[in-house]
Design a protein around this motif. Structure first.
Motif, PDB file in Angstrom:
ATOM      1  N   ALA A 128       0.827  -1.205   0.000  1.00 30.56           N
ATOM      2  CA  ALA A 128       0.000   0.000   0.000  1.00 30.56           C
ATOM      3  C   ALA A 128       0.863   1.258   0.000  1.00 30.56           C
ATOM      4  O   ALA A 128       0.536   2.243  -0.664  1.00 30.56           O
TER       5      ALA A 128
ATOM      6  N   LEU B 180       2.931   1.078  -3.840  1.00 34.29           N
ATOM      7  CA  LEU B 180       2.345   0.868  -5.158  1.00 34.29           C
ATOM      8  C   LEU B 180       2.311   2.143  -5.988  1.00 34.29           C
ATOM      9  O   LEU B 180       2.555   2.120  -7.189  1.00 34.29           O
ATOM     10  N   ALA B 181       2.029   3.244  -5.359  1.00 35.26           N
ATOM     11  CA  ALA B 181       1.981   4.506  -6.094  1.00 35.26           C
ATOM     12  C   ALA B 181       3.357   4.918  -6.592  1.00 35.26           C
ATOM     13  O   ALA B 181       3.486   5.578  -7.619  1.00 35.26           O
TER      14      ALA B 181
ATOM     15  N   GLY C 113      -2.829  -5.236  -6.412  1.00 36.14           N
ATOM     16  CA  GLY C 113      -2.998  -3.858  -5.975  1.00 36.14           C
ATOM     17  C   GLY C 113      -3.633  -3.006  -7.046  1.00 36.14           C
ATOM     18  O   GLY C 113      -4.174  -3.515  -8.035  1.00 36.14           O
ATOM     19  N   GLN C 114      -3.515  -1.716  -6.873  1.00 29.98           N
ATOM     20  CA  GLN C 114      -4.082  -0.761  -7.814  1.00 29.98           C
ATOM     21  C   GLN C 114      -3.410  -0.851  -9.177  1.00 29.98           C
ATOM     22  O   GLN C 114      -2.241  -1.193  -9.283  1.00 29.98           O
ATOM     23  N   LYS C 115      -4.171  -0.549 -10.191  1.00 28.04           N
ATOM     24  CA  LYS C 115      -3.677  -0.472 -11.573  1.00 28.04           C
ATOM     25  C   LYS C 115      -3.027  -1.769 -12.039  1.00 28.04           C
ATOM     26  O   LYS C 115      -2.084  -1.755 -12.839  1.00 28.04           O
ATOM     27  N   GLY C 116      -3.492  -2.905 -11.523  1.00 29.41           N
ATOM     28  CA  GLY C 116      -3.001  -4.198 -11.974  1.00 29.41           C
ATOM     29  C   GLY C 116      -1.637  -4.597 -11.471  1.00 29.41           C
ATOM     30  O   GLY C 116      -1.044  -5.541 -11.983  1.00 29.41           O
TER      31      GLY C 116
ATOM     32  N   THR D  70       4.779  -4.659 -12.146  1.00 21.33           N
ATOM     33  CA  THR D  70       3.906  -3.778 -12.914  1.00 21.33           C
ATOM     34  C   THR D  70       3.258  -4.573 -14.049  1.00 21.33           C
ATOM     35  O   THR D  70       3.742  -5.656 -14.410  1.00 21.33           O
TER      36      THR D  70
END
Length: 104
Positions: free
Chosen positions: A14, A17-18, A53-56, A76
């Protein structure tokens, strides 16, 4: 506050990931097959957990039951895998959920 070892990968993922797309071009990233092979050959680590997570992006925890070393990676959608964190003393825990009844 004690965090279970199962919660740690989610916490690290968390938080990172960004930031992974920005670091995907750094020395801590390589094609997934290359990273997994190196973790197995050099550290004896195999996959212990996985999450999306977010965005695959895919977060995985690798660890060695023999040495206790562990590594958290994020992959990614384009197949680049980045090292997020690593350490020692990995343990598998099976903790019961806390009692959430409000009948105090």
């Amino acid at each position: 506050m004690k965090i279970s070892i199962f919660a740690l990968p989610a916490v690290f993922a968390a938080l990172t990931l960004a930031a992974v797309p920005a670091t995907a071009q750094s020395r801590n990233c390589a094609p997934r097959d290359t990273v997994i092979k190196r973790l197995a050959e050099k550290y004896g680590e195999s996959r212990q957990s996985i999450g999306v997570g977010q965005k695959g992006m895919v977060m995985e925890t690798f660890a060695s039951g023999k040495t206790g070393s562990w590594t958290i990676t994020v992959t990614t959608p384009n197949g680049m895998t980045c090292l997020v964190a690593s350490g020692q003393s990995y343990e598998v825990l099976a903790e019961a959920l806390p009692d959430t009844d409000s009948d105090a």
